[in-house]
Design a protein around this motif. Structure first.
Motif, PDB file in Angstrom:
ATOM      1  N   THR A 277       0.821  -1.218   0.000  1.00  0.00           N
ATOM      2  CA  THR A 277       0.000   0.000   0.000  1.00  0.00           C
ATOM      3  C   THR A 277       0.857   1.271   0.000  1.00  0.00           C
ATOM      4  O   THR A 277       0.371   2.339  -0.359  1.00  0.00           O
ATOM      5  N   GLY A 278       2.137   1.157   0.353  1.00  0.00           N
ATOM      6  CA  GLY A 278       3.039   2.312   0.283  1.00  0.00           C
ATOM      7  C   GLY A 278       3.183   2.849  -1.131  1.00  0.00           C
ATOM      8  O   GLY A 278       3.544   4.020  -1.339  1.00  0.00           O
ATOM      9  N   LEU A 279       2.872   2.016  -2.136  1.00  0.00           N
ATOM     10  CA  LEU A 279       2.995   2.439  -3.544  1.00  0.00           C
ATOM     11  C   LEU A 279       2.075   3.629  -3.842  1.00  0.00           C
ATOM     12  O   LEU A 279       2.379   4.455  -4.701  1.00  0.00           O
ATOM     13  N   HIS A 280       0.967   3.712  -3.117  1.00  0.00           N
ATOM     14  CA  HIS A 280       0.016   4.798  -3.350  1.00  0.00           C
ATOM     15  C   HIS A 280       0.680   6.164  -3.134  1.00  0.00           C
ATOM     16  O   HIS A 280       0.575   7.065  -3.975  1.00  0.00           O
ATOM     17  N   GLY A 281       1.389   6.299  -2.018  1.00  0.00           N
ATOM     18  CA  GLY A 281       2.065   7.573  -1.715  1.00  0.00           C
ATOM     19  C   GLY A 281       3.128   7.896  -2.745  1.00  0.00           C
ATOM     20  O   GLY A 281       3.275   9.054  -3.172  1.00  0.00           O
ATOM     21  N   LEU A 282       3.873   6.897  -3.179  1.00  0.00           N
ATOM     22  CA  LEU A 282       4.892   7.120  -4.206  1.00  0.00           C
ATOM     23  C   LEU A 282       4.248   7.599  -5.503  1.00  0.00           C
ATOM     24  O   LEU A 282       4.734   8.523  -6.155  1.00  0.00           O
ATOM     25  N   GLY A 283       3.113   6.991  -5.853  1.00  0.00           N
ATOM     26  CA  GLY A 283       2.409   7.375  -7.080  1.00  0.00           C
ATOM     27  C   GLY A 283       1.999   8.843  -7.044  1.00  0.00           C
ATOM     28  O   GLY A 283       2.161   9.570  -8.028  1.00  0.00           O
ATOM     29  N   LEU A 284       1.498   9.287  -5.886  1.00  0.00           N
ATOM     30  CA  LEU A 284       1.082  10.692  -5.754  1.00  0.00           C
ATOM     31  C   LEU A 284       2.286  11.622  -5.911  1.00  0.00           C
ATOM     32  O   LEU A 284       2.212  12.655  -6.585  1.00  0.00           O
ATOM     33  N   LYS A 285       3.403  11.245  -5.304  1.00  0.00           N
ATOM     34  CA  LYS A 285       4.603  12.087  -5.408  1.00  0.00           C
ATOM     35  C   LYS A 285       5.036  12.202  -6.881  1.00  0.00           C
ATOM     36  O   LYS A 285       5.355  13.298  -7.363  1.00  0.00           O
ATOM     37  N   LEU A 286       5.006  11.078  -7.599  1.00  0.00           N
ATOM     38  CA  LEU A 286       5.442  11.097  -9.002  1.00  0.00           C
ATOM     39  C   LEU A 286       4.509  11.955  -9.849  1.00  0.00           C
ATOM     40  O   LEU A 286       4.957  12.695 -10.729  1.00  0.00           O
ATOM     41  N   LEU A 287       3.211  11.894  -9.547  1.00  0.00           N
ATOM     42  CA  LEU A 287       2.254  12.703 -10.305  1.00  0.00           C
ATOM     43  C   LEU A 287       2.463  14.188 -10.034  1.00  0.00           C
ATOM     44  O   LEU A 287       2.458  15.018 -10.953  1.00  0.00           O
ATOM     45  N   LEU A 288       2.672  14.529  -8.748  1.00  0.00           N
ATOM     46  CA  LEU A 288       2.876  15.934  -8.389  1.00  0.00           C
ATOM     47  C   LEU A 288       4.135  16.502  -9.034  1.00  0.00           C
ATOM     48  O   LEU A 288       4.219  17.684  -9.351  1.00  0.00           O
ATOM     49  N   ALA A 289       5.122  15.612  -9.243  1.00  0.00           N
ATOM     50  CA  ALA A 289       6.379  16.059  -9.847  1.00  0.00           C
ATOM     51  C   ALA A 289       6.240  16.201 -11.364  1.00  0.00           C
ATOM     52  O   ALA A 289       7.229  16.444 -12.061  1.00  0.00           O
ATOM     53  N   GLY A 290       5.023  16.016 -11.882  1.00  0.00           N
ATOM     54  CA  GLY A 290       4.803  16.097 -13.332  1.00  0.00           C
ATOM     55  C   GLY A 290       4.775  14.704 -13.889  1.00  0.00           C
ATOM     56  O   GLY A 290       5.790  14.198 -14.363  1.00  0.00           O
ATOM     57  N   GLY A 291       3.615  14.072 -13.778  1.00  0.00           N
ATOM     58  CA  GLY A 291       3.534  12.631 -14.017  1.00  0.00           C
ATOM     59  C   GLY A 291       3.401  12.171 -15.448  1.00  0.00           C
ATOM     60  O   GLY A 291       3.114  11.018 -15.704  1.00  0.00           O
ATOM     61  N   LYS A 292       3.591  13.062 -16.441  1.00  0.00           N
ATOM     62  CA  LYS A 292       3.434  12.607 -17.836  1.00  0.00           C
ATOM     63  C   LYS A 292       4.768  12.177 -18.408  1.00  0.00           C
ATOM     64  O   LYS A 292       5.800  12.763 -18.091  1.00  0.00           O
ATOM     65  N   GLY A 293       4.732  11.168 -19.239  1.00  0.00           N
ATOM     66  CA  GLY A 293       5.964  10.703 -19.867  1.00  0.00           C
ATOM     67  C   GLY A 293       6.904  10.028 -18.898  1.00  0.00           C
ATOM     68  O   GLY A 293       8.105   9.921 -19.117  1.00  0.00           O
ATOM     69  N   LEU A 294       6.326   9.569 -17.782  1.00  0.00           N
ATOM     70  CA  LEU A 294       7.131   8.878 -16.763  1.00  0.00           C
ATOM     71  C   LEU A 294       7.523   7.489 -17.250  1.00  0.00           C
ATOM     72  O   LEU A 294       6.725   6.802 -17.870  1.00  0.00           O
ATOM     73  N   ALA A 295       8.736   7.094 -16.920  1.00  0.00           N
ATOM     74  CA  ALA A 295       9.142   5.719 -17.195  1.00  0.00           C
ATOM     75  C   ALA A 295       9.771   5.158 -15.933  1.00  0.00           C
ATOM     76  O   ALA A 295      10.566   5.836 -15.282  1.00  0.00           O
ATOM     77  N   GLY A 296       9.387   3.965 -15.575  1.00  0.00           N
ATOM     78  CA  GLY A 296       9.942   3.360 -14.364  1.00  0.00           C
ATOM     79  C   GLY A 296       9.911   1.856 -14.443  1.00  0.00           C
ATOM     80  O   GLY A 296       9.307   1.270 -15.357  1.00  0.00           O
ATOM     81  N   HIS A 297      10.568   1.255 -13.493  1.00  0.00           N
ATOM     82  CA  HIS A 297      10.693  -0.210 -13.451  1.00  0.00           C
ATOM     83  C   HIS A 297      10.280  -0.682 -12.073  1.00  0.00           C
ATOM     84  O   HIS A 297      10.694  -0.098 -11.066  1.00  0.00           O
TER      85      HIS A 297
END
Ligand SMILES: [Zn+2]
Ligand SMILES: [Zn+2]
Length: 457
Positions: free
Chosen positions: A45-65
């Protein structure tokens, strides 16, 4: 490399007044290299908080593994709530242990079926690629990743990440293979030594430490480690820093403080340079190269992304155990993994079977009263390059040559299935593991002996 903890709790989320400091979300770790490569380990469930941080940082064109250790709930429940999966143009690669009957994609889609979830994986807007892994090595941009199976009642991979001149190793969930090692008095050997080799020289080891040594005996077989074992392991493997995680849902912040203080005092009394702490949600660790230089690069050249399907056609397990209850449970476990289960009770029967249906794995008991154990082992060795790995069923480990692993009775169906799956996949990679086939000390006779290891040190 920079590491941030987004979830540190094991088994079930546990928010509330007793877990404010170390956190109530289940497992999720963010790793970033200096070049910016993003690797996420586990999707609790910690992934939820990480997802929000990535979106706030400008979540378009994101690439991750994303590296998934295994698909128990506490490691995947954040997947349906990871906002970057819903953004068109984002690209994510998800990696996890290969199953025998089901792909990683199918398993992850399973928890999002209509019965359990209002959305399915088909509704993710991002481009998502799924990768099934076996033991081996592969690269994610500038990160070298090595995988190795852990000991848990679900097929689980540990991950060793090497980049920026440092090594970070993540091992959740894991229990020592040997009961004697788990109890704190056995020497590291066989698969436990192999686990230590996997960790060797890590600048940062993040390890399952759900229990204390006092709690462990009543939790044996549940697939988790004690904090005392993890510190012993880290010292044995010459890791520089260890962070305990997968905190038990019943463990309060104050109790975790006490555990860490006790371990620190012991290390200090021993003048050990090892740093120990407990993972806390939000904590960031900058992992910098040490004066000792980078640890030796782990893993061979075998690609963890290799498709082993063609090698899996040989899908049978030879079972030779006297106890009918154990035999029945092993048959059930093998069949649940989509494998044929064949039985034999003597060398002649084994040879006839091998000619018809050569097995990927042999499971035998070491019953001293059944004198043909040695004959069956002889028949197995005659298979030479087709020789299957041998897993022994016993009440306790004994000194014996040629045994790759142990199923200590009583065992659960999940444990049996996981052992079977791991060994069949290892056999299919045709990659004999790095360790000696002699996983224990020298035996008086092959595949059979009655001397308990714990009695000899
Ligand atoms: Zn877990
Ligand atoms: Zn688990």
């Amino acid at each position: 490399m920079q590491v941030q903890f987004w979830g540190t709790r094991g088994s079930i989320p546990k928010p509330g007044p007793t877990t404010i400091r170390y956190g109530g979300n289940t497992l999720c770790v963010e790793v970033r290299t200096a070049r910016g490569t993003l690797v996420v380990i586990d999707c609790g469930t910690g992934l939820h908080g990480l997802g929000l941080k990535l979106l706030l940082a400008g979540g378009k064109g994101l690439a991750g593994h994303i590296l998934i250790s295994h698909t128990h709930w506490d490691h995947i429940q954040g997947v349906p709530f990871f906002a970057p999966f819903f953004v068109r143009g984002n690209k994510w690669d998800i990696y996890g242990p290969k199953g025998l009957n089901q792909s990683l994609r199918e398993t992850l889609a399973g928890q999002m079926q209509h019965t359990y979830s209002p959305i399915t994986t088909d509704e993710f807007g991002a481009t998502i690629r799924y990768h099934d892994l076996v033991e081996g090595t592969f690269d994610i941009d500038d990160v070298k990743v090595t995988t190795q199976y852990l000991n848990h009642p679900a097929l689980t991979l540990g991950y060793r990440l090497e980049a920026d001149g440092v090594t970070v190793v993540y091992c959740c969930d894991h229990e020592p293979f040997s009961r004697a090692v788990a109890d704190g008095h056995g020497e590291f050997s066989g698969l436990d030594q192999r686990h230590a080799d996997f960790i060797a020289g890590a600048d940062l080891l993040i390890h399952d430490a759900q229990y204390t040594a006092a709690e462990y005996p009543s939790k044996s077989g549940w697939g988790h480690s004690s904090s005392e074992f993890v510190v012993r392991l880290a010292r044995h493997a010459k890791a520089k820093r260890v962070v305990l995680t997968h905190h038990d849902p019943l463990r309060s912040d104050d109790a975790l403080d006490r555990i860490v203080e006790k371990l620190k005092a012991e290390l200090s009394a021993d003048r050990s340079p090892l740093l120990v702490s407990a993972a806390a949600e939000g904590n960031v660790i900058d992992v910098k190269p040490s004066n000792a230089g980078p640890s030796q690069s782990a893993g061979g050249k075998f690609s963890a992304l290799t498709s082993v399907e063609p090698a899996l056609v040989r899908r049978s397990v030879l079972i030779s155990v006297a106890d009918p209850k154990v035999a029945k449970s092993l048959k059930k476990a093998a069949q649940a993994e989509g494998l044929r289960a064949n039985f034999c009770s003597n060398a002649e029967g084994a040879r006839t079977l091998f000619a018809k249906d050569p097995p990927s794995l042999a499971i035998i008991d070491l019953d001293i009263a059944r004198h043909d154990d040695a004959g069956i082992c002889e028949a197995i060795r005659e298979m030479e390059e087709n020789e299957p790995p041998v897993v022994a069923v016993a009440e306790q480990e004994v000194e014996a040559d040629g045994i790759m692993d142990w199923l200590i009775t009583p065992f659960t169906d999940s444990y049996a299935r996981t052992k079977i799956r791991a060994w069949v996949l290892r056999a299919a990679t045709s990659r004999v593991p790095h360790y000696s086939r002699k996983t224990t000390r020298t035996a008086s006779r092959d595949c059979a002996s009655s001397s308990p290891i714990s009695d000899s040190g």
